[in-house]
Design a protein around this motif. Sequence first.
Motif, PDB file in Angstrom:
ATOM      1  N   MET A 123     -53.856 105.905   2.692  1.00  0.00           N
ATOM      2  CA  MET A 123     -52.965 107.013   3.014  1.00  0.00           C
ATOM      3  C   MET A 123     -52.248 107.532   1.763  1.00  0.00           C
ATOM      4  O   MET A 123     -52.907 108.007   0.858  1.00  0.00           O
ATOM      5  CB  MET A 123     -51.989 106.573   4.104  1.00  0.00           C
ATOM      6  CG  MET A 123     -52.765 106.181   5.389  1.00  0.00           C
ATOM      7  SD  MET A 123     -51.752 105.521   6.703  1.00  0.00           S
ATOM      8  CE  MET A 123     -51.236 107.028   7.506  1.00  0.00           C
ATOM      9  N   GLU A 124     -50.900 107.416   1.721  1.00  0.00           N
ATOM     10  CA  GLU A 124     -50.191 108.009   0.584  1.00  0.00           C
ATOM     11  C   GLU A 124     -50.074 107.046  -0.588  1.00  0.00           C
ATOM     12  O   GLU A 124     -49.553 107.420  -1.636  1.00  0.00           O
ATOM     13  CB  GLU A 124     -48.824 108.518   1.035  1.00  0.00           C
ATOM     14  CG  GLU A 124     -47.674 107.574   0.885  1.00  0.00           C
ATOM     15  CD  GLU A 124     -47.834 106.358   1.761  1.00  0.00           C
ATOM     16  OE1 GLU A 124     -48.267 106.501   2.915  1.00  0.00           O
ATOM     17  OE2 GLU A 124     -47.555 105.248   1.280  1.00  0.00           O
TER      18      GLU A 124
ATOM     19  N   GLY B 129     -57.226 105.990   6.445  1.00  0.00           N
ATOM     20  CA  GLY B 129     -56.539 107.237   6.731  1.00  0.00           C
ATOM     21  C   GLY B 129     -57.514 108.231   7.334  1.00  0.00           C
ATOM     22  O   GLY B 129     -58.602 107.874   7.781  1.00  0.00           O
TER      23      GLY B 129
ATOM     24  N   ASN C 288     -56.721 112.692   3.516  1.00  0.00           N
ATOM     25  CA  ASN C 288     -56.814 111.521   2.631  1.00  0.00           C
ATOM     26  C   ASN C 288     -58.127 111.577   1.850  1.00  0.00           C
ATOM     27  O   ASN C 288     -58.298 110.903   0.854  1.00  0.00           O
ATOM     28  CB  ASN C 288     -56.682 110.196   3.403  1.00  0.00           C
ATOM     29  CG  ASN C 288     -57.995 109.764   4.002  1.00  0.00           C
ATOM     30  OD1 ASN C 288     -58.761 110.613   4.466  1.00  0.00           O
ATOM     31  ND2 ASN C 288     -58.251 108.465   4.020  1.00  0.00           N
TER      32      ASN C 288
END
Lengths: 253, 253, 253, 253, 253, 253, 253, 253
Positions: B181-182, B205, B209
């Motif tokens: 993800m982030e 994700g 993503n």
Amino acid sequence: MEYDSVLSILRAVKDGRVTPEDALASLRWQPFEDIGYAKIDHHRQLRHGIPEVIYGKGKTAGQIAGILGAMRDGGYASALITRLEAGKAEEVNSAVPITYYPIPEMGIFGELPPPGTQGVIVIAAAGTSDLSVAEEAAVTALALGNRVERLYDVGVAGLHRLLSKHNELMNARVIVAVAGMEGALATVIGGLVACPVIAVPTSVGYGANFGGVSALLSMLNSCAGNVSVVNIDNGFGAGYLAGIINKIGERAQ
Amino acid sequence: MEYDSVLSILRAVKDGRVTPEDALASLRWQPFEDIGYAKIDHHRQLRHGIPEVIYGKGKTAGQIAGILGAMRDGGYASALITRLEAGKAEEVNSAVPITYYPIPEMGIFGELPPPGTQGVIVIAAAGTSDLSVAEEAAVTALALGNRVERLYDVGVAGLHRLLSKHNELMNARVIVAVAGMEGALATVIGGLVACPVIAVPTSVGYGANFGGVSALLSMLNSCAGNVSVVNIDNGFGAGYLAGIINKIGERAQ
Amino acid sequence: MEYDSVLSILRAVKDGRVTPEDALASLRWQPFEDIGYAKIDHHRQLRHGIPEVIYGKGKTAGQIAGILGAMRDGGYASALITRLEAGKAEEVNSAVPITYYPIPEMGIFGELPPPGTQGVIVIAAAGTSDLSVAEEAAVTALALGNRVERLYDVGVAGLHRLLSKHNELMNARVIVAVAGMEGALATVIGGLVACPVIAVPTSVGYGANFGGVSALLSMLNSCAGNVSVVNIDNGFGAGYLAGIINKIGERAQ
Amino acid sequence: MEYDSVLSILRAVKDGRVTPEDALASLRWQPFEDIGYAKIDHHRQLRHGIPEVIYGKGKTAGQIAGILGAMRDGGYASALITRLEAGKAEEVNSAVPITYYPIPEMGIFGELPPPGTQGVIVIAAAGTSDLSVAEEAAVTALALGNRVERLYDVGVAGLHRLLSKHNELMNARVIVAVAGMEGALATVIGGLVACPVIAVPTSVGYGANFGGVSALLSMLNSCAGNVSVVNIDNGFGAGYLAGIINKIGERAQ
Amino acid sequence: MEYDSVLSILRAVKDGRVTPEDALASLRWQPFEDIGYAKIDHHRQLRHGIPEVIYGKGKTAGQIAGILGAMRDGGYASALITRLEAGKAEEVNSAVPITYYPIPEMGIFGELPPPGTQGVIVIAAAGTSDLSVAEEAAVTALALGNRVERLYDVGVAGLHRLLSKHNELMNARVIVAVAGMEGALATVIGGLVACPVIAVPTSVGYGANFGGVSALLSMLNSCAGNVSVVNIDNGFGAGYLAGIINKIGERAQ
Amino acid sequence: MEYDSVLSILRAVKDGRVTPEDALASLRWQPFEDIGYAKIDHHRQLRHGIPEVIYGKGKTAGQIAGILGAMRDGGYASALITRLEAGKAEEVNSAVPITYYPIPEMGIFGELPPPGTQGVIVIAAAGTSDLSVAEEAAVTALALGNRVERLYDVGVAGLHRLLSKHNELMNARVIVAVAGMEGALATVIGGLVACPVIAVPTSVGYGANFGGVSALLSMLNSCAGNVSVVNIDNGFGAGYLAGIINKIGERAQ
Amino acid sequence: MEYDSVLSILRAVKDGRVTPEDALASLRWQPFEDIGYAKIDHHRQLRHGIPEVIYGKGKTAGQIAGILGAMRDGGYASALITRLEAGKAEEVNSAVPITYYPIPEMGIFGELPPPGTQGVIVIAAAGTSDLSVAEEAAVTALALGNRVERLYDVGVAGLHRLLSKHNELMNARVIVAVAGMEGALATVIGGLVACPVIAVPTSVGYGANFGGVSALLSMLNSCAGNVSVVNIDNGFGAGYLAGIINKIGERAQ
Amino acid sequence: MEYDSVLSILRAVKDGRVTPEDALASLRWQPFEDIGYAKIDHHRQLRHGIPEVIYGKGKTAGQIAGILGAMRDGGYASALITRLEAGKAEEVNSAVPITYYPIPEMGIFGELPPPGTQGVIVIAAAGTSDLSVAEEAAVTALALGNRVERLYDVGVAGLHRLLSKHNELMNARVIVAVAGMEGALATVIGGLVACPVIAVPTSVGYGANFGGVSALLSMLNSCAGNVSVVNIDNGFGAGYLAGIINKIGERAQ
């Protein structure tokens, strides 16, 4: 240590020397100084044992000098300024004395630690154009108290130049490999040595190098298992990381 | 050592025990065995002091067993097989006994070195879905003879879960930070500790993503200076690198 | 209300005060004034209850002054001009007086509404270089009549700086999180608070930040559920949106 | 020759043997046969001196057999079918006999030319997983009547494997370098030799290899001047091109 | 030859004329000269039979002159300098005489070889704006001793211009196709001729050409089998490669 | 017609007035004039019935004037020059008189055809910043002899502005929709009308507009079936295409 | 409240009821339960006042049931499970009863809060194919106790469908706009209303939609100021955010 | 006409036949039928004079049959269903009779209009693999009542195949050019003809075609001025647009 100080506060509460309310306030104490446009982290140097680093780009000479002044007043021994153009460096220097390195565009404030006696960091660079990034890594590693050996212009299109430095590579405790274009240097070195290799893609090249993406992807996909990568042109990060990896050996002794 | 053996050859030439022509051939000796579909590097283990690694994906069970057999006959103590599906692992095992780890889909042949007594590698993973990549790093580091501590499900969206492991993080000699993800975990850990952090972006994700690109870019642009990055889902590379960095401390003693 | 006025027209038709042909024309009335190079929407301010906004980039000082003049004549109380360089601002000011904010490069024409008495918008920015974007958000939110609290230089690589502002974050009704590079600030804040977080990726950084893409993707993939994202460097949009979200609380009372 | 035939027509017009109207029709004659779903170019073999090539993917076995049948009837000596799955190959074979090569998934119809007596094409491949692409190049070059030498599993992470084949590389008239992941093989070989190197990026790898983009960009940005590149996994194109380059030497004699 | 010299050393060892220790040192002799900022490869010219090439961009006039001086002293017959701006060329020229070509921004030091008597390289360019890249290819091929024919402004949107040059295309031994925008020239030429075509995408265009990516992808996906591709704007690489391919025919005779 | 002239040649051969050899030469006649740096296509105007177009960018004023001069001498009625900066336009004008349009940076040489009496092309533009691209389309369409109606500043964020122009849209024979940022204008217009809509994405915007990519993708993915797209900022192409589509109606009458 | 409990501990220290050492331990208490493969955050529900959310994808039915069981035992009132396939949902349900929504593939455990009496969230979706994403938003918002109105199949290519719902749009407190392809719905709605619009790009479409990138970029570049964006297909995030924004109005009363 | 009906309503108000309140309701009448999962636009056929189109992908056979049933009941003459798999088509057909075209996977409900007597649309396709997209364009254009001529397998790598169809190209009123890989067909045709060319990039190819991006960019950057582009594989859009452009000529007569 931090737990000791919390314990001291708690003991002072027990002894009645400090009220619970004051203790609460103390526990929320801010371990940095606010000078308006930047927060200086007075504990970082202690915690990390390394000079504070200032990213010079996007800050005025006045701001940088201000931060350095606050550091000096706060008892800092040294600081590194990266991405500092020559003109700005001169301005900073007239307010707070710094040593300036024009090729990697870096400034150093204060006394650097003496180089360690053990463990060499090799900085290998593929081409003449990668020099400024390689020097950013070299000066950073030196500023952290490391021994540094530079192997420049050893790109893989002329493999014998690299292979003639086989001894230097084998003796390194950690290697920084700096290359643009096809970025193959990192993989070739990674395959030759057993130590960690920190790869720095550079934006050197044109066309389908896409500002360093070609070297970046090449390095991320290295078929050598001992290679990790930092951002494009991030000589500082590579030198810093090489420095703390090398210190693992030193501290362990 | 390699120079010693070259010197020996040269001395044998001097003494007339070896003709110049034979010496020339010896100097071009190939330090690997060719078994048709793969070249086994018998010197790698000596040179690098670590088990041979076989990338299982895209190889048949028969090919893998063949390579292991040749290694066993060549006197190899141990080998790692990565990206080895359960079914294929069973087939390999019936030919050459291996220990299989289903979550990271890894196999190990032979005796692993005992874990070192010093230096802990922390493997931190953001979410449950990042587990298989994290375990690939953990098993690899263990296979290289390192002590490993796992901190799983410590993603930064619930910061207290990470902060409650502050002690474990501070005691690590090197940290592997696994996140999709982030990918913020690497930077947050990088800011907390002083040791090297190897960031592994995962493809966990969906949508933007882009199969791990979001975490990859996030980690490459980390504002923490002690973070370097390996390929998306490359748990093996991170574990391997963490292992050899940790060993720097051990060897130095 | 709009339906009332259509009904009035229809009733006038019924009463014979207006012919059907004239009514048709009225129903097609254009609610904006055409000044050649731009159409001013006289109804927008009524409809939306907020100042008109002029995107300054790509318009000449003369064009901006012309639009402001038409607004003034049309009875507008106030207007915001974004992306207005200092030189152009001076020119505009000599024709139509404006207040100029140099850091976010914004101008304000007319009287701003007084700040509401309830609901605080926190503007959090990761680094000094994100300042101009953060200030664009702050000035916009202020111009819409909101209370604003600024938390600058609270990037996640020095987590204690952010955590020391825990109270301010918890008291916010809506938060704007401004960050470049790895953009992790939005997710970390999103995990700490329960209120909406509007994330603004900035183009701050170099190399693989790709002009803000790294922070953008990081924020879009946030593992915190209360985060939404606006365009790279779009401080105005974030401040505007934060303003109208905050007003939901105010209006509801 | 083509001009000769036009001249013949014109001379026949002059001699009254052909009317101008018929001559016009002749000049617009279509040099291919239309069999509904594909146009077979009966002149291509003459013009280019090489077998016709059929791209098998996306065509049914029936369509391929139909094209081969029309070729046989048209007097073609040989044809190549690329990207032909085993099952489809069997079906084709039952209608028109072909020789099938399972690893590169290629079929050959008719008699191949004998290999030339001079000039060797070296096909070098980095890893075992690159085999099918390398074999597509090898079989194609063979089908065009070239001598081929295969050097497989010579990836640059184990440089000695490649260097031990120094003689074979130096003797090549043209080299095809096949590699996925970081694709460094092309550059390293390019730097060692003086002959043309055709680089084939493969989709081998995972994560940030982006289906072959990493190797593609690496090869396009090669710092060796004698490297050109074909599409990802395009072994056929590389073998074809290597074949016609090698033939330049043969024809010239 | 190289093996001969190694053999000589070994024979000298046998004869007692050289000690084994000295032989070892000799065997590690570096075949290049180090002038600080660049390593000159004195063996390259011998090995490759072609002039040394200096990439001028990112080097100062002083550095270039220094390299040329060392070459002259080392007995080099000739050298090429690419990406050399007019101003810098003048500076270099005042130190070491060079011939300067302003359109491709190239300099040549020393005597060029006479053009071969056989084999023509056709340089075809789509538009006027592709001229500088095409000329870089042309001058490079000439500098390597090739015959060159230029076909400029033959873009496929006016097909008759290209078709009118049918004879020139058919007579070429190798063709360089230079085009920006949609880059179709390479495929159309590739389909017309049987010889190798080296495609050079240029950055000419705007918008969705993305700095040459449109032409690059177009050329990589060419449905003609005899096309290979070099980097965007890499006229030098194409001319160099065309030169050595053409020489295959010459040497073979 | 072309066939007629070939027939004439053939008949002359038959009649003995032309030798076969001369006829062959004639059949290979080049229908364009070569003035060194550019080939002027004297037949294009006849064939296409429209003015010749010169892409001004990357050509010097002297080159443009040279091309115009050759055209004038060749009897051309008119020509369009696109992407012609004001300064260069002045230079050109002093050599060959042209009419200059500063906003779209276009020049026109010669007499334009009178606008047709039927069929209106509507040029709709979303914002003030899209003006220069819209005007490039408008001037091009006018230069081809079309009637043009401009609807500017009708972006979809203020939908009533667009809807108030419903009549103009419904009466158009073809519409050019010019928009940057989110590019929604093309789809909204496409859904309102039944005529062809040519969408022109512009590079207007910042951040994640990626130089026009956002609008380009938006327009390519339009859920309205009557929308096709040209390159980013390609006002000329859109105006040209709209012109020839509109002429279909005119010619058909 | 949290500060109260810290204060209690400190007061207990003062009163001697707790030793400083025990207080220190308490202050480091972990506010979550560790069940091996996941950490459940027992304080989240209290802190955020909303149901816990479980991302179902990549977790087995057994793991999900285990987490729900621990929640039930921990006294949780309710929980949401997203991305839960029908088959897995059935398995979970047999262990811990849940309500299942097949279109958005969501499950709900426990009692949902009753919908608030004020403030409507409008969920607008462009096409039938966007339904599952829109329903994910709708069910999430309902689960948080909000009133929801669905406007489906209101894509902008048939503008009258959207405009006929003008009243519903104007009455919304917050709007979720769900669209794939060109994603124009968000901007058109944003221009019509004054309330916040949360845009959800979907992966609906083909070709140059690049899995949702076209809609994502379109929405990020919206020329309407009240639009923010979540990840592609992230209906949950949009519904969640819309819910907490709507609650601002409710709570404020 | 629409204005007439509004005028009628207004006149009825004037005459007292309709109350203002009822008139207001009428003016807000919804011109489509809501059948739950889709809104059918009963006016579209009247407004646009063309069959309704249903995008079959992502809809169940039952939903499609339902929409067709409602259309039939609503008096629709005909409808097109695109992207309809054979199995689903059979199901639909058992409920509402349709004609099915398996190659482009399209269904047609009702009577098609007879082909116009004037104006031919040429559908040119580069390769056999582009057939299904080309047929989608052809069937769509036919369904709109156009004459269609197909030119298949005319890719530019065998230019003579295309040139042999010169007459057909010159006689077309509008051309659809369908090509994958390097997509050069559109530009080559665009340069040959004066009529509008609608380019359809296809996803045919592999590797660096990136699912059609190579052809898409190639076509967007066409150096021919009469080319516009639709989405990758969007045969329907191209056929539809070609149809309405062709009808301009027909209607105008």
